[in-house]
Design an enzyme around this catalytic site. Structure first.
Site, short mmCIF file in Angstrom:
data_model
loop_
_atom_site.label_atom_id
_atom_site.label_comp_id
_atom_site.label_asym_id
_atom_site.label_seq_id
_atom_site.Cartn_x
_atom_site.Cartn_y
_atom_site.Cartn_z
N LYS B 84 0.86 -1.08 -0.08
CA LYS B 84 -0.09 -0.04 0.01
C LYS B 84 0.93 1.25 0.13
O LYS B 84 1.87 1.46 0.77
CB LYS B 84 -0.93 -0.16 1.13
N SER B 159 -9.67 2.38 2.68
CA SER B 159 -8.88 3.05 1.87
C SER B 159 -8.12 1.84 1.08
O SER B 159 -7.40 2.43 -0.04
CB SER B 159 -7.86 3.98 2.55
N SER B 183 -9.96 -0.19 7.10
CA SER B 183 -9.33 -0.22 5.47
C SER B 183 -8.78 -1.34 5.02
O SER B 183 -8.04 -1.32 3.78
CB SER B 183 -8.35 1.05 5.54
#
Ligand SMILES: [Mg+2]
Ligand SMILES: [Zn+2]
Lengths: 99, 508, 503
Positions: B84, B159, B183
Site C-alpha cells: 500500500k 482506503s 481499511s
C-alpha cells in the site's frame, strides 16, 4: 450542538493553513455541519465518571537509551526538498514571529 | 502443473513459496509472471500507482541466488507482494494517493518493508488508496479510482482498495494494507479476499504515513487465511522504533491457521454482536452472515448473542478522533521540506505558500477531515467533541471486555453492504462513512479483527465478508476460527470464493 | 500596528508607585548525547542538516521514541526544585505552523507536567526570596532559520530563509514559576538571582551545559504591575529569549519602567510577547496575544505515558547533589569568609569558581581575592559573566602558586591574567613569553640594594634606630630600580641584612 457557519469554516481553514476559495467555504460549512450533527451523539453517553482513552493499549515507560545513531547525510535529508541552498532547506520569506 | 504464467499467478503465497523452494519455478519467473499479469489487467483494475519491476526482479534474483547457494530461507521467500502506497520504501515513490507527495521518494524504509526484505518477499510496487487512507472506496485517490475485479463499475473498498483489488485480480498473492477504521477488512469483504487488522501495537507503524496514530495498524491482505498468517508473522513483532509497539512475542498465528484448517471448532465460544445488524444492512449480506454463523455451530462452536451497547456510538467517536489526530499528523505537509510546493514566486510568504500548497495538494475528503479535526480540538469544543469521543472509546473497550468474559471471539458482517457503484456515495460523506460501521469498534479498542469471504450476496452476486474479532494479543483466535470457516466453505464451493469471480479481460 | 508608547517612568518612581509581579519561564537545553525523540547527535556547531533523521525532520511515517536520560534529567531537576514527580503523565502535541518546526506541532507536555509544585530560595541583598515553581516539563527545540536578503539578516525584509534542522528535537526542560510577588524594588535582582540560581543548580546536577551565550539556557520574563499587593494582577508582557543574567535584570527593570509609563498615561498595557534588544537595552513588541494561536493541545498518541517508578524517584532524590542552601554555609564556614565576603562572592557568581580554585590547592582568601577583584573587574569591563572569562580556576591556582613560590608578585600576577585574557596562552606560557619572572637572584639585586642604601642614608639611620617599617621606602626604591620585577620579600631581607638589624 450549534451549527457551524461559513465564518467558522474560514477560521478553521486559517488555523489549518488551507487557502480556500469563497464557494468552497460555503460548501464545507454545509458538510461539516451535517457531520458534526451526526457525531454529536458522543456527548449523550460521555459521563463525568468515564475516563477518556487516548491510547488503545495501557503501555507506559517506553524509552530508548541515550545513544546516538547514524543520521541522514545532508544530501539525503534535503533529497525531497522543493528548494535547497547551502545545505539548508530554502523556504519563502517568513512573516511570523521568530519563535 | 505450474508451467504457465496463469498457473503461477493463481497460486496461494504458501504454494508459491513451495514451488520456488522445490525449484519448480524461480523467484524471478514468479515475479515476471506477476509483472506480466499486472501489465495485462491493471489498465482495467488500476490497483497499482507504481510498479517497481526492476526492484522486484532484483529482489527475486537475490532469493534465487540464495537458494542456489543452499541458504535457509523463510516461508515467504520469493513470494510477490503489493505494498500500500502509505508505507515508506526507500527510493521508491510513496504518495499516499495524494498530489501532496507526488514524486517523493523516502530516504528510509519502514519497518514493515525492512522485515519483508528480510523474509525474501518480492515487492512488486505500490498500490492505490484513498488519499492519506481517508475513505472507503479508493475514489479519493488523487490518481483515479481502483476498480473492483468482480465488477469494474464498482468500488473495491477503501482506503486499501488497491491492495485488495491486486490480490483479487491475481496481480499479487499478498498485499500490505493499513486499517484505521476498516481499511483492510472492508476492501477484503467487498473483493472476496482475506484481510487482517492485527492487534494495535502488533505490527510496527514506523514508516507507515500516519493518518490517525492511535488507530492505524498495518496488516496482511491475501487470498487464504494461512497466507495472511504467514505474512502477519513476517511483519509482526516488537519494534523499538515504535513506542506503541508491544514488547511481547507475537501470538502463534501460523500454528493457529494450520490448526483451524483441520476443521473443528469444538469448545470455541463465538459471540454474535447484536448491535451489528438490522437497519441499514443489506438483506443478502445478513443472509450470508447468518449462514456463516450456522456453519460455526456445525463446526462445533458454541454460539451466543452478546450485546455491546456502546458500539452504536463508535462511528461518531471515530469521526472525531481520527480527524483530530489527522489534523495534527497532516500538518507536516507544508511545502517546506518535501512534497508539493505551490505559489513560491518570490512574492508569497512562507505562510501563504503553506496555505496555497495545502489547498492545492489535498483533496476534498482530506480537507474535510482536517477541518473537522481542527474544530474538534479547538478551544471551547475540545471537551464536547474530542474529549467525549475518547470517553466513548473507554465505553467501547468495556463492552469488548465484558463480551470477552463470555466468548472467545465476536462475529459480525464486515460491512453492511456489498460493493456499491463507483461515484454513488462520493457526494454524501456520511453515507460513505457508514461502510465502516462494523469495523471501527476494533480500531477504537485496539483489538484484532479479520474479514474473510462467506459467500456471494444473493441479491447482487457480490462478495460478502465475515468479520471475526478477538481481544488484543489474541490474534491467533482469528486464524483458528477463520481457517476452519474457510476450509468448510472451500469444501462446499469446491475452491475459494475468488474462483467464482468473473475472468478479467487480459490485455495482450 | 505602530502605536506610540508613553515615556518610561524612572525606575525608582515606578517601584514606589506600583507593586511588581513576575513570572519566569526558563528553557534549559539538556546535555544528553542524543535528541529527545531520536538518536541524532546534539553536538553544537555541526554542518547544517547533518544531525537529522526521518524523525527529527518530521518525514512522513517517522515516529518518536523518548530518551530515557532526558526523563531522568527532568525528574532530577524537578526534585532539586522541590517539585512533586507525576505518578503518570503524558506528552501532548502543541499544534501551530512554523517553518522551523518539522511536524508543525511541538511535542511538549501540557496539563500533565512530569514535575510540579516546587519552591526554591534565592538571596538578594541579604534577604531571602522564595520562588514558587509551577512546573518543569519536557519538550523539544525547533530548527534554526537564517534570513537571507534585506539589510540586517533579520526576519523582516528578508527575501527568503534557509533552515537547518540540526537543533530540531534537542531535549528541553521548561521550568515555569508561579507568580513571584513581594520583591518590591528588588524585582530585577531577584529575577537575575533566580536565573543564576537555576544555572548553578543545573550545573551542579550535571544535566546541562547551561551556556547562556549559546542559548542553552534562556528566560522568558513575564512582568506586570498593580497599584497594591491586594489588587488583582495587572496585564503582563512576556519578554522572550533573554540569554544573559545581566539582560534578565535589565529587561525586567525596563519593563517595569515601561509598564508604569503606560499606566500613568491612563492607557492599557497590551498582553503581548516582547523582544529584548541587548544593544539598545529596550524591548519591542512582538506578537499580540489577542490574536493568540489556538494550540489545540491533545495527548501525543505516538508516545506512551510516563509513569516513573516511585522507588526510582526516591533513589534519584537521595542521590541529588547538596542543595545550595546547605552547601553555601558549609563552604563559608570552611573558607572562613565573613557574611559580607560571602555575599560578594555570591553576587558576582564566584562560588563555584572559588570552590574549584581552592580544590586546586589555593588558599580560600587568595582565591577570593583574585576572582572578586582583578577578574571581576575584567568581566565587568567586558560585560560578560565571570565564568565566561577564558581564565579558569586552574589558571588562578597556578598563578597563586607562583606567587606563593616567590616567582611572581601581585603586580606581575595581574599582568599574567592580562596575558591569559588576551589569548596568549596558559599562565606559564604568558610568564615565559612576557618574561615576567620575579628577580630574586641576590647577585642581580645586590647592586640595586647598595644603590638604595647609598642614596638614603637618613632612612638607613631610622631603620637602624629601630623603626623597621621605614625600610618600606628602601624596598620601594629597589622595586622602582628593578621595574617591579624584584621579589619584594627578598629585597627586604637583603636590606635589613646590610643595615645589620635582625629581621
Ligand atoms: Mg514551551
Ligand atoms: Zn533525528
Amino acid at each position: 450542538m450549534s451549527s457551524i457557519t461559513r465564518d467558522e469554516v474560514a477560521h478553521l481553514a486559517r488555523l489549518a493553513r488551507l487557502q480556500l476559495p469563497e464557494d468552497e467555504l460555503e460548501h464545507y460549512a454545509g458538510q461539516l455541519d451535517a457531520i458534526l450533527h451526526a457525531v454529536a451523539r458522543v456527548t449523550e453517553v460521555a459521563g463525568e465518571d468515564v475516563p477518556p482513552t487516548s491510547h488503545p493499549l495501557p503501555l507506559v515507560n517506553v524509552t530508548r537509551p541515550d545513544e546516538t545513531h547514524r543520521s541522514l547525510t545532508a544530501e539525503e535529508a534535503l533529497s525531497g526538498a522543493p528548494a535547497a541552498e547551502d545545505s539548508r532547506f530554502r523556504v519563502p520569506r517568513i512573516l511570523g514571529e521568530e519563535a | 502443473m505450474t508451467d504457465t504464467t496463469t498457473d503461477l499467478v493463481r497460486l496461494s503465497a504458501t504454494e508459491t513459496a513451495g514451488v520456488i523452494a522445490r525449484g519448480e519455478a524461480s523467484a524471478a519467473d514468479v515475479a515476471k509472471a506477476h509483472l506480466d499479469r499486472i501489465g495485462a489487467v491493471d489498465g482495467a483494475v488500476h490497483a497499482f500507482l507504481h510498479v517497481d519491476a526492476e526492484g522486484a526482479l532484483a529482489a527475486a534474483r537475490e532469493v534465487d541466488d540464495k537458494r542456489a547457494r543452499g541458504e535457509e530461507q523463510g516461508p515467504l521467500a520469493g513470494v510477490p507482494l503489493a505494498l500500500k502506497d502509505v508505507m515508506a520504501q526507500r527510493g521508491v515513490p510513496t504518495t499516499c494517493g495524494s498530489k501532496m507527495l507526488e514524486g517523493w521518494r523516502p530516504p528510509y524504509d519502514s519497518t514493515v518493508v525492512t522485515r519483508l526484505r528480510a523474509a525474501g518477499v518480492v515487492i512488486l510496487g505500490k498500490t492505490n488508496m484513498d488519499e492519506f487512507a481517508m475513505g472507503s472506496s479508493t475514489e479519493h485517490s488523487a490518481y483515479g479510482a481502483t476498480h473492483n475485479p468482480w465488477d469494474l463499475d464498482r468500488i473495491p473498498g477503501g482506503s486499501g482498495g488497491g491492495s485488495a483489488a491486486a490480490v483479487a485480480a491475481y496481480e499479487a498473492p499478498l498485499a500490505i494494507g493499513t486499517d484505521t477504521g476498516g481499511s483492510i477488512r472492508q476492501p477484503a469483504a467487498v473483493t472476496g479476499t482475506v484481510g487482517v487488522k492485527p492487534t494495535y501495537g502488533g505490527v510496527s507503524r514506523y514508516g507507515l504515513v500516519a493518518f490517525s496514530s492511535s488507530l492505524d495498524q498495518a496488516g496482511p491482505c491475501s487470498r487464504t487465511v494461512l497466507d495472511a498468517a504467514l505474512l502477519h508473522e513476517a511483519i509482526g513483532g516488537h519494534d523499538p522504533r515504535d513506542s506503541t509497539s508491544i514488547d511481547a512475542p507475537l501470538p502463534p498465528v501460523v500454528a493457529a491457521a494450520r490448526e483451524g484448517a483441520q476443521g473443528r471448532l469444538d469448545g470455541v465460544r463465538v459471540g454474535v454482536v447484536r448491535e451489528l445488524s438490522g437497519e441499514g444492512y443489506q438483506p443478502g449480506v445478513e443472509q450470508r452472515f447468518h449462514e456463516a454463523v450456522d456453519l460455526l455451530r456445525e463446526l462445533g462452536a458454541t454460539v451466543t448473542e452478546v450485546s455491546c451497547p456502546h458500539f452504536q456510538y463508535a462511528l461518531s467517536a471515530y469521526y472525531l478522533i481520527a480527524p483530530s489526530e489527522c489534523s495534527s499528523n497532516l500538518a507536516r505537509f507544508d511545502a517546506m521540506r518535501y512534497g508539493l510546493r505551490v505559489g513560491d514566486d518570490g512574492e508569497h510568504s512562507a505562510e501563504e505558500v503553506m496555505a496555497l500548497t495545502r489547498a492545492a495538494g489535498f483533496g476534498p475528503e482530506v480537507k474535510r477531515r482536517i477541518m473537522l479535526g481542527t474544530y474538534a480540538l479547538s478551544s471551547g469544543y475540545y471537551d464536547a467533541y474530542y474529549g467525549s469521543a475518547q470517553k466513548v472509546r473507554t465505553l467501547i473497550s468495556r463492552d469488548f471486555a465484558q463480551a470477552y468474559e463470555q466468548v472467545d471471539v465476536l462475529v459480525s458482517p464486515t460491512t453492511p453492504t456489498t460493493a456499491f457503484p463507483l461515484g454513488s456515495k462520493l457526494e454524501d460523506p456520511i453515507a460513505m462513512y457508514l461502510n465502516d460501521l462494523c469495523t471501527i469498534p476494533s480500531n477504537l479498542a485496539g483489538g484484532a479483527a479479520m474479514s474473510l469471504p462467506c459467500g456471494l450476496s444473493p441479491d447482487d452476486g457480490l462478495p460478502v465478508g465475515l468479520q471475526i474479532m478477538a481481544p488484543a494479543m489474541a490474534d491467533d483466535r482469528l486464524y483458528r476460527v477463520g481457517a476452519a470457516v474457510e476450509t468448510a466453505l472451500a469444501d462446499r464451493w469446491g475452491g475459494n470464493l475468488l474462483t467464482q469471480a468473473p475472468e478479467l479481460q487480459e490485455k495482450a | 500596528m505602530k502605536t506610540v508608547e508613553p515615556d518610561l517612568v524612572p525606575y525608582d518612581e515606578a517601584v514606589a508607585a506600583y507593586d511588581v509581579v513576575m513570572g519566569i519561564e526558563v528553557h534549559v537545553e539538556l546535555s544528553t548525547a542524543s535528541k529527545m525523540f531520536c538518536g541524532c547527535s546534539t553536538a553544537f556547531g555541526a554542518e547544517p542538516n547533518t544531525q537529522t533523521c526521518p524523525t527529527c525532520l518530521g518525514l512522513p511515517g517517522s515516529l518518536p521514541v523518548l530518551n530515557q536520560q532526558a526523563v531522568e534529567s527532568a525528574i532530577r531537576i524537578g526534585l532539586a526544585l522541590g517539585c512533586d514527580v507525576a505518578e503518570w503523565c503524558r506528552f501532548a502535541r502543541k499544534n501551530y505552523f512554523y517553518p522551523d518546526m518539522p511536524k508543525n506541532f511541538q511535542t511538549s507536555q501540557y496539563d500533565e507536567p512530569i514535575c510540579f509544585d516546587g519552591a526554591t530560595t534565592v538571596e538578594v541583598e541579604g534577604r531571602e526570596f522564595v520562588i514558587p515553581i509551577e512546573r518543569a516539563h519536557m519538550e523539544e527545540d525547533t530548527g534554526k532559520s537564517l534570513h537571507v536578503g534585506g539589510a540586517t539578516g533579520r526576519i523582516h525584509g528578508a527575501d527568503h530563509s534557509l533552515v537547518d534542522y540540526n537543533r530540531a528535537g534537542i531535549p528541553l526542560i521548561e521550568i515555569v514559576t508561579k507568580p513571584i510577588e513581594g520583591t518590591g524594588a528588588l524585582a530585577p535582582q531577584v529575577a537575575r538571582a533566580y536565573v543564576a540560581h537555576l544555572r548553578d543548580l543545573l550545573r551542579s546536577l550535571g544535566v546541562s551545559d547551561v551556556r547562556m551565550e549559546q542559548g542553552s539556557l534562556r528566560a522568558d520574563l513575564n512582568v506586570s504591575l498593580r497599584r497594591a499587593p491586594e489588587a488583582p494582577f495587572g496585564t503582563r508582557s512576556e519578554t522572550k529569549n533573554v540569554n544573559s543574567l545581566r539582560s534578565v535584570e535589565r529587561a525586567v527593570r525596563y519593563e517595569i519602567s515601561r509598564h508604569a509609563g503606560i499606566i500613568d498615561a491612563g492607557m492599557k498595557v497590551t498582553q503581548e510577547t516582547r523582544h529584548w534588544h541587548e544593544d539598545t537595552g529596550i524591548t519591542t513588541a512582538g506578537r499580540s496575544k489577542e490574536q493568540a494561536e489556538d494550540y489545540r493541545y491533545f495527548p501525543e498518541p505516538d508516545l506512551v505515558p510516563v509513569a516513573p517508578e516511585r522507588a526510582w524517584v526516591e533513589q534519584l532524590k537521595a542521590a541529588l547533589p547538596e542543595p545550595p542552601a546547605v552547601r553555601r554555609p558549609r563552604l563559608q564556614a570552611g573558607w572562613g569568609f565573613s557574611d559580607l565576603e560571602m555575599r560578594d562572592v555570591l553576587n558576582v557568581g564566584a562560588l563555584d569558581l572559588i570552590e574549584q580554585t581552592v580544590a586546586a590547592g589555593t588558599a580560600p582568601a587568595a582565591a577570593r581575592k583574585w576572582w572578586l577583584t582583578e577578574l571581576a573587574r575584567r568581566a565587568n569591563e567586558q560585560g560578560v559573566e565571570l565564568d565566561a572569562l577564558p581564565v579558569t580556576p586552574a589558571h588562578v591556582a597556578t598563578v597563586q602558586s607562583l606567587v606563593d613560590a616567590g616567582e611572581l608578585n601581585d603586580k606581575l600576577a595581574r599582568q599574567v591574567f592580562e596575558g591569559v585574557l588576551a589569548g596568549e596562552g596558559t599562565p606559564e606560557q604568558v610568564v615565559e613569553k612576557r618574561g615576567l619572572k620575579l628577580v630574586s637572584d641576590d647577585g642581580a639585586l645586590t647592586a640595586a640594594v647598595e644603590e638604595a642604601l647609598a642614596a638614603n642614608p637618613d632612612v638607613v639611620a631610622k631603620v637602624r634606630g629601630g623603626k623597621h617599617q621605614a625600610a618600606g621606602a628602601l624596598v620601594g626604591a629597589v622595586m622602582k630600580a628593578t621595574k617591579g620585577q624584584a621579589d619584594a620579600a627578598r629585597v627586604r631581607e637583603l636590606l635589613l641584612e646590610r643595615i645589620g638589624v635582625d629581621h
